[in-house]
Design a protein around this motif. Structure first.
Motif, mmCIF file in Angstrom:
data_model
loop_
_atom_site.group_PDB
_atom_site.id
_atom_site.type_symbol
_atom_site.label_atom_id
_atom_site.label_comp_id
_atom_site.label_asym_id
_atom_site.label_seq_id
_atom_site.Cartn_x
_atom_site.Cartn_y
_atom_site.Cartn_z
ATOM 1 N N TYR A 175 -57.325 -42.298 5.511
ATOM 2 C CA TYR A 175 -57.078 -42.018 6.931
ATOM 3 C C TYR A 175 -58.397 -41.903 7.698
ATOM 4 N N ALA A 176 -59.410 -41.321 7.061
ATOM 5 C CA ALA A 176 -60.715 -41.205 7.713
ATOM 6 C C ALA A 176 -61.291 -42.585 8.042
ATOM 7 N N LEU A 177 -61.123 -43.546 7.116
ATOM 8 C CA LEU A 177 -61.585 -44.916 7.376
ATOM 9 C C LEU A 177 -60.769 -45.577 8.488
ATOM 10 N N ILE A 178 -59.463 -45.370 8.429
ATOM 11 C CA ILE A 178 -58.577 -45.987 9.419
ATOM 12 C C ILE A 178 -58.869 -45.466 10.819
ATOM 13 N N SER A 179 -59.174 -44.188 10.960
ATOM 14 C CA SER A 179 -59.274 -43.562 12.283
ATOM 15 C C SER A 179 -60.702 -43.431 12.814
ATOM 16 N N ARG A 180 -61.721 -43.750 12.024
ATOM 17 C CA ARG A 180 -63.077 -43.512 12.514
ATOM 18 C C ARG A 180 -63.410 -44.417 13.706
ATOM 19 N N VAL B 266 -55.229 -41.737 18.380
ATOM 20 C CA VAL B 266 -54.208 -42.148 17.413
ATOM 21 C C VAL B 266 -52.893 -41.504 17.822
ATOM 22 N N LEU B 267 -51.857 -42.309 17.979
ATOM 23 C CA LEU B 267 -50.512 -41.797 18.223
ATOM 24 C C LEU B 267 -49.708 -41.988 16.945
ATOM 25 N N GLY B 268 -49.243 -40.883 16.357
ATOM 26 C CA GLY B 268 -48.445 -40.984 15.135
ATOM 27 C C GLY B 268 -49.245 -40.746 13.864
ATOM 28 N N GLU B 269 -50.185 -39.803 13.911
ATOM 29 C CA GLU B 269 -51.014 -39.501 12.728
ATOM 30 C C GLU B 269 -50.149 -39.109 11.535
ATOM 31 N N ASP B 270 -49.129 -38.280 11.770
ATOM 32 C CA ASP B 270 -48.265 -37.826 10.669
ATOM 33 C C ASP B 270 -47.527 -38.998 10.017
ATOM 34 N N LYS B 271 -47.074 -39.969 10.860
ATOM 35 C CA LYS B 271 -46.377 -41.148 10.315
ATOM 36 C C LYS B 271 -47.307 -41.923 9.382
ATOM 37 N N ILE B 272 -48.553 -42.091 9.825
ATOM 38 C CA ILE B 272 -49.519 -42.870 9.042
ATOM 39 C C ILE B 272 -49.772 -42.192 7.698
ATOM 40 N N ALA C 59 -47.882 -40.110 6.125
ATOM 41 C CA ALA C 59 -46.670 -40.142 5.283
ATOM 42 C C ALA C 59 -46.555 -41.487 4.560
ATOM 43 N N VAL C 60 -46.850 -42.585 5.272
ATOM 44 C CA VAL C 60 -46.809 -43.913 4.645
ATOM 45 C C VAL C 60 -47.873 -44.017 3.563
ATOM 46 N N ARG D 64 -47.479 -45.813 0.029
ATOM 47 C CA ARG D 64 -47.925 -47.208 -0.154
ATOM 48 C C ARG D 64 -49.035 -47.502 0.849
ATOM 49 N N ASP D 65 -49.523 -48.748 0.814
ATOM 50 C CA ASP D 65 -50.544 -49.171 1.774
ATOM 51 C C ASP D 65 -49.942 -49.334 3.173
ATOM 52 N N LEU D 66 -50.728 -49.012 4.171
ATOM 53 C CA LEU D 66 -50.293 -49.105 5.565
ATOM 54 C C LEU D 66 -50.312 -50.569 6.022
#
Length: 516
Positions: free
Chosen positions: A10-15, A20-26, A28-29, A33-35
């Motif tokens: 998540y740190a790589l995805i969001s840096r 970000v809208l939907g951090e919890d959804k991300i 949870a996925v 599995r992979d996003l």
């Protein structure tokens, strides 16, 4: 990347993202599995170096193990005020595919991990078309216009195609089976539109990842339509050097600096001109630049070097005869029609530059209600001439009289005088204007501006104002389409700032709305 925890992924995805809208959804996925992420680009004008910003984020997504789809949104390009004519859709889409693949290779992104999709591959299917009709039965005109306000070209009488655009982008999330859509923060209204309407169609709500908007070299958003603001991916090394040397890069300014922003989001190692210091993180660069320990000239020299290294493989690839032919077919140069030569110094020879507008600072010495119109004010304005001009403005009920009385404002002075309910208006008070909600804010000249000061546009073609704008030539109509205040309340024409000798023209609080 194998072995990364959910938090590390998540740190790589969001840096470096702005929101970000939907951090919890991300998250949870990611536990399961992979996003799956998709990024789309409408195939309109030629991609420029600002495209390296989303490319760098795609690299982050891949490092985090995401499945990434790139959508070449050819149909969207046509719907957005026909920025890509139907006859050129296929060629422009092919150009985008080739140039973006070349960009990704230049920054070391493995293409085999990416999926490339063209919008018309599925957006013309029966199922997708039926969903467009279903969506159109739910969406109001207000919501459609609001969603596209910062992405679709805004005009007084919008085409229906532009209002369809946000709905199609929302449906793409379902048809590309993504968990999250990635884009610039300027697309936020489309993203929240998708979050509202996809569940109404029975589809899952997706998460949304938003990049900040990187300033252009002139100081505002980088634009495909303004050569002074952007560097084309096929520009030569000499052109890169010339444009970057001219770029806005004020010493100590770390907030409105396109050169510095490009370093932050794309380049990782920057060396100063003397070669005595190598930076390994952006924070040190910003701190040194803010304290003026790093000079703009040294920063630019390093960026020129590193940027040319990134661009050289792209230039080489597009030296092939096949790619040169594609560029010519996708972006044909319009041939001038033959005809009798225009008279010297005629208006037709002048560039469509906002500096043809005679805009000046004026002081409103009196203001009163129009005797025959409830919505109009009649102002007497000192513009530094022998006698004040009469100006009629439709601001009654929107701007209190006391806010105008004795204030310095900005006036367009070379329109043809026009009678408004029997009183001739000899200039136009320029205002930032929001339609929903209905808010109008007169433009404010920079502190220190004086009565009669001329207002010009930095970076636009230099020329003298027309003595009087010819209504038949529609110079004002064409220029006004690109007049707006940006996200910092600064008055702009495209990416050219509206200024007096004392500084930038602004409005009080409105952002990203037109100037009328």
């Amino acid at each position: 990347m194998a072995g990364l925890s959910v938090d590390e992924k998540y740190a790589l995805i969001s840096r470096n993202l702005q929101e970000v809208l939907g951090e919890d959804k991300i998250k949870a996925v990611l536990k399961e599995r992979d996003l799956k992420v998709y990024w789309g680009t409408a195939t309109t004008g030629k991609p420029h170096i600002a495209y390296f910003v989303p490319m760098s984020k795609l690299a982050d997504f891949l490092k985090a193990g995401c499945e990434v789809t790139i959508l070449f949104a050819d149909l969207h390009a046509y719907l957005d005020n026909m920025k890509a004519p139907w006859s050129l859709l296929e060629k422009r889409c092919e150009y985008y595919q080739r140039v973006i693949k070349a960009m990704l290779k230049s920054i070391g992104v493995p293409l085999e991990k990416l999926k490339f999709v063209k919008g018309t591959d599925y957006e013309l299917s029966r199922e997708y078309t039926l969903d467009v009709y279903r969506l159109s039965s739910m969406v109001t005109e207000h919501d459609a216009k609001k969603a596209g306000a910062e992405v679709v070209k805004q005009v007084d009488h919008p085409l229906l195609s532009g209002m369809l655009y946000p709905g199609l982008q929302a449906l793409d999330e379902e048809y590309l089976k993504c968990d999250a859509q990635f884009g610039g923060v300027d697309q936020r209204k489309i993203f929240t539109f998708a979050e509202k309407y996809l569940p109404k169609l029975g589809y899952a709500q997706r998460a949304h990842l938003m990049n900040p908007m990187v300033p252009g070299l002139a100081g505002a958003k980088m634009s495909s339509s303004d050569d002074s603001s952007k560097i084309d991916l096929l520009d030569s090394a000499a052109q890169v050097k010339k444009k970057l040397k001219m770029a806005f890069c004020e010493p100590g300014n770390v907030t409105d600096n396109g050169v510095l922003a490009f370093v932050k989001h794309v380049l990782f190692n920057v060396k100063d001109n003397s070669g005595n210091k190598i930076y390994t993180n952006y924070e040190d660069i910003e701190n040194d630049f803010q304290s003026v320990a790093l000079h703009p000239g040294d920063l630019k020299a390093a960026v020129i070097r590193d940027l040319n290294e990134l661009m050289e493989p792209i230039r080489v690839e597009f030296e092939s005869a096949d790619n040169k032919k594609l560029v010519a077919e996708a972006y044909p140069v319009e041939k001038k029609k033959k005809g009798p030569p225009a008279p010297k110094n005629s208006a037709s020879e002048l560039p469509l530059s906002p500096n043809r507008l005679d805009i000046r600072v004026g002081k409103i010495v009196s203001v009163e209600k129009h005797p025959d119109a409830d919505t109009l004010y009649v102002e007497k304005v000192d513009l530094g001439e022998e006698t004040p001009r009469t100006v009629v403005s439709g601001l009654a009920g929107l701007v209190p009289m006391e806010d105008l009385q004795d204030s310095l404002r900005v006036f367009l002075c070379n329109l043809k005088p026009q009678k408004m309910r029997g009183i001739e208006s000899q200039a136009m008070l320029l205002c930032a204007s929001s339609s929903e909600p209905s808010i109008v804010e007169p433009l404010i000249p920079a502190e220190g501006s004086k009565i009669g000061d001329r207002v010009t546009f930095t970076g636009a073609d230099n020329c003298q104002p027309d003595e009087q704008l010819n209504p038949k030539k529609k110079v004002w109509d064409k220029l006004q389409e690109d007049l707006a205040v940006d996200s910092l309340c600064k008055a702009m024409w495209k990416d050219c700032g509206m200024t007096t000798e004392s500084g930038v023209v602004t409005c009080a609080s409105l952002k990203t709305v037109p100037i009328k």
